[in-house]
Design a protein around this motif. Structure first.
Motif, PDB file in Angstrom:
ATOM      1  N   GLY A 170      42.033  89.547 -56.096  1.00  0.00           N
ATOM      2  CA  GLY A 170      40.471  90.244 -56.685  1.00  0.00           C
ATOM      3  C   GLY A 170      39.448  90.030 -55.307  1.00  0.00           C
ATOM      4  O   GLY A 170      39.009  91.672 -55.107  1.00  0.00           O
ATOM      5  N   HIS A 171      39.521  90.004 -54.464  1.00  0.00           N
ATOM      6  CA  HIS A 171      39.121  90.338 -52.749  1.00  0.00           C
ATOM      7  C   HIS A 171      39.956  90.869 -52.064  1.00  0.00           C
ATOM      8  O   HIS A 171      40.689  89.785 -50.986  1.00  0.00           O
ATOM      9  CB  HIS A 171      38.839  88.546 -52.339  1.00  0.00           C
ATOM     10  CG  HIS A 171      37.588  87.913 -53.181  1.00  0.00           C
ATOM     11  ND1 HIS A 171      36.417  88.249 -52.970  1.00  0.00           N
ATOM     12  CD2 HIS A 171      37.467  87.199 -54.013  1.00  0.00           C
ATOM     13  CE1 HIS A 171      35.616  87.928 -53.933  1.00  0.00           C
ATOM     14  NE2 HIS A 171      35.992  87.448 -55.112  1.00  0.00           N
ATOM     15  N   HIS A 222      41.076  75.057 -51.731  1.00  0.00           N
ATOM     16  CA  HIS A 222      41.503  75.813 -51.955  1.00  0.00           C
ATOM     17  C   HIS A 222      40.982  77.020 -53.300  1.00  0.00           C
ATOM     18  O   HIS A 222      40.219  76.188 -53.265  1.00  0.00           O
ATOM     19  CB  HIS A 222      42.535  75.033 -53.104  1.00  0.00           C
ATOM     20  CG  HIS A 222      43.678  74.823 -53.573  1.00  0.00           C
ATOM     21  ND1 HIS A 222      44.994  74.534 -53.236  1.00  0.00           N
ATOM     22  CD2 HIS A 222      44.212  75.748 -54.910  1.00  0.00           C
ATOM     23  CE1 HIS A 222      46.199  75.069 -53.761  1.00  0.00           C
ATOM     24  NE2 HIS A 222      45.555  75.973 -54.559  1.00  0.00           N
ATOM     25  N   GLY A 223      41.112  77.889 -52.945  1.00  0.00           N
ATOM     26  CA  GLY A 223      40.403  79.103 -53.989  1.00  0.00           C
ATOM     27  C   GLY A 223      41.029  78.492 -55.960  1.00  0.00           C
ATOM     28  O   GLY A 223      42.471  78.802 -55.870  1.00  0.00           O
ATOM     29  N   VAL A 248      36.401  73.508 -52.817  1.00  0.00           N
ATOM     30  CA  VAL A 248      37.078  74.169 -53.831  1.00  0.00           C
ATOM     31  C   VAL A 248      36.489  75.432 -54.018  1.00  0.00           C
ATOM     32  O   VAL A 248      35.412  75.351 -53.869  1.00  0.00           O
ATOM     33  CB  VAL A 248      37.166  74.249 -55.311  1.00  0.00           C
ATOM     34  CG1 VAL A 248      37.332  74.810 -55.930  1.00  0.00           C
ATOM     35  CG2 VAL A 248      37.876  72.927 -55.482  1.00  0.00           C
ATOM     36  N   LEU A 249      37.232  76.539 -53.155  1.00  0.00           N
ATOM     37  CA  LEU A 249      36.032  78.115 -53.090  1.00  0.00           C
ATOM     38  C   LEU A 249      35.879  78.958 -53.866  1.00  0.00           C
ATOM     39  O   LEU A 249      37.327  79.253 -54.921  1.00  0.00           O
ATOM     40  CB  LEU A 249      36.621  78.701 -52.025  1.00  0.00           C
ATOM     41  CG  LEU A 249      36.687  77.687 -50.494  1.00  0.00           C
ATOM     42  CD1 LEU A 249      37.498  78.679 -49.592  1.00  0.00           C
ATOM     43  CD2 LEU A 249      35.141  78.065 -49.908  1.00  0.00           C
ATOM     44  N   ALA A 250      35.522  79.152 -54.638  1.00  0.00           N
ATOM     45  CA  ALA A 250      35.062  79.821 -56.245  1.00  0.00           C
ATOM     46  C   ALA A 250      35.129  81.094 -55.917  1.00  0.00           C
ATOM     47  O   ALA A 250      35.366  81.586 -54.954  1.00  0.00           O
ATOM     48  CB  ALA A 250      33.437  79.561 -57.496  1.00  0.00           C
ATOM     49  N   GLY A 251      35.828  81.997 -56.813  1.00  0.00           N
ATOM     50  CA  GLY A 251      36.887  83.007 -57.138  1.00  0.00           C
ATOM     51  C   GLY A 251      38.081  83.362 -55.462  1.00  0.00           C
ATOM     52  O   GLY A 251      38.154  84.154 -55.841  1.00  0.00           O
ATOM     53  N   PRO A 259      35.836  87.282 -46.741  1.00  0.00           N
ATOM     54  CA  PRO A 259      34.353  86.362 -47.744  1.00  0.00           C
ATOM     55  C   PRO A 259      34.122  85.156 -47.839  1.00  0.00           C
ATOM     56  O   PRO A 259      33.000  84.964 -47.807  1.00  0.00           O
ATOM     57  CB  PRO A 259      35.365  86.751 -49.461  1.00  0.00           C
ATOM     58  CG  PRO A 259      35.199  88.581 -49.049  1.00  0.00           C
ATOM     59  CD  PRO A 259      36.225  88.230 -48.626  1.00  0.00           C
ATOM     60  N   TYR A 260      35.250  84.218 -47.599  1.00  0.00           N
ATOM     61  CA  TYR A 260      35.012  83.049 -47.838  1.00  0.00           C
ATOM     62  C   TYR A 260      35.482  82.218 -46.587  1.00  0.00           C
ATOM     63  O   TYR A 260      35.381  80.735 -46.079  1.00  0.00           O
ATOM     64  CB  TYR A 260      36.202  82.486 -48.583  1.00  0.00           C
ATOM     65  CG  TYR A 260      36.794  82.847 -50.244  1.00  0.00           C
ATOM     66  CD1 TYR A 260      34.966  82.186 -50.303  1.00  0.00           C
ATOM     67  CD2 TYR A 260      36.864  83.975 -50.153  1.00  0.00           C
ATOM     68  CE1 TYR A 260      35.237  83.224 -52.134  1.00  0.00           C
ATOM     69  CE2 TYR A 260      36.909  84.995 -52.122  1.00  0.00           C
ATOM     70  CZ  TYR A 260      35.955  83.963 -52.082  1.00  0.00           C
ATOM     71  OH  TYR A 260      36.104  84.212 -53.885  1.00  0.00           O
TER      72      TYR A 260
END
Length: 275
Positions: A170-171, A222-223, A248-251, A259-260
């Motif tokens: 989605g990103h 980790h996503g 943990v990177l949400a999304g 974006p991260y």
């Protein structure tokens, strides 16, 4: 940011580029299968350099401007990629580095931490895996893209762009992904070898054990929407390494999308500032 430089290492050439002050702690960025240094985007490298890190990105064998091998005949093993990383540190005059391995190159980082521990100040594993049995397979949402016609440059470009989209969860930003792929194609010695040979190399193992034998501080990033290596793969690394920390990177999907970057940089600066 320096210009790209070719270094003779282990009988081959590796292309590398640095960001920041060489007096700062060194961070060696190793991207995943088929990915040249360009996949560590300058904006991310500059964020790290601005926070007081000397950042090194480079083209592994069969990517970018580094030595390419005949398609389907790489003639090297993962242990050779790890030896290349050590040789590059030697060429740059770096005694110890904070090593970041993404996806496939988590394996290269593991080699370095176990077999050349004196050169590794810390380890960070991004979107990677222990490879142990019982971990979940890629998501059923991952499309089957097949193999492109390598004689058709536009078809190859489209194949890689769609691969990025599939992993992004989605990103995904079409224009920036396409620009990255076009730049990668333009500077590669052999782009078909880039997309083929890392999967055909010998996947040997470290001499000195496995994840549980690491002695360096370990960060796992980790996503939670990673469709290629779902989150339990990152959790498995955390569980295998004594004292490892998982962020943990949400999304986030597979890889490290823009974006991260800020969250990743904050975590990595904290991790690499302790040693």
């Amino acid at each position: 940011m320096t210009t790209e430089t070719l270094y003779p290492v282990n009988g081959i050439e590796l292309c590398a580029q640095t960001f920041g002050d060489p007096a700062d702690p060194a961070v060696l960025l190793i991207h995943g299968a088929s990915a040249s240094m360009l996949w560590w985007e300058p904006g991310l490298c500059k964020q790290l350099a601005d926070r007081g890190r000397f950042v090194v990105r480079y083209d592994q064998r069969d990517t970018g401007r580094s030595t390419a091998y005949p398609v389907g005949e790489p003639g090297y093993a993962m242990s050779d990629l790890a030896a290349d990383a050590v040789g590059l540190l030697d060429a740059l005059g770096i005694d110890r580095a904070h090593v970041v391995g993404l996806s496939m190159s988590g394996g290269t980082a593991l080699f370095l931490g176990l077999d050349d521990p004196s050169r590794v100040a810390s380890l960070t594993f991004v979107s990677t895996t222990t490879g142990e049995d019982g971990l979940p397979p890629p998501s059923e949402s991952m499309p089957r893209l097949g193999t492109p016609d390598f004689a058709d440059r536009a078809a190859v470009e489209e194949y890689v762009v769609r691969s990025i989209e599939a992993e992004a969860a989605g990103h995904f930003e079409e224009a920036s992904a396409r620009a990255l792929v076009q730049a990668d194609q333009a500077r590669a010695r052999d782009y078909e070898a880039s997309l083929t040979n890392h999967y055909a190399m010998t996947f040997d193992g470290p001499r000195n054990g496995g994840f549980g034998d690491l002695t360096q501080p370990v960060l796992v990033v980790h996503g939670d929407q990673d469709p290629l290596l779902p989150l339990p793969h990152g959790e498995a690394i955390r569980d295998a390494v004594p004292g490892a920390r998982l962020v943990v990177l949400a999304g986030m999907g597979h890889g490290l999308s823009a974006p991260y970057w800020s969250e990743f940089v904050d975590a990595l600066i904290e991790h690499t500032g302790e040693h």
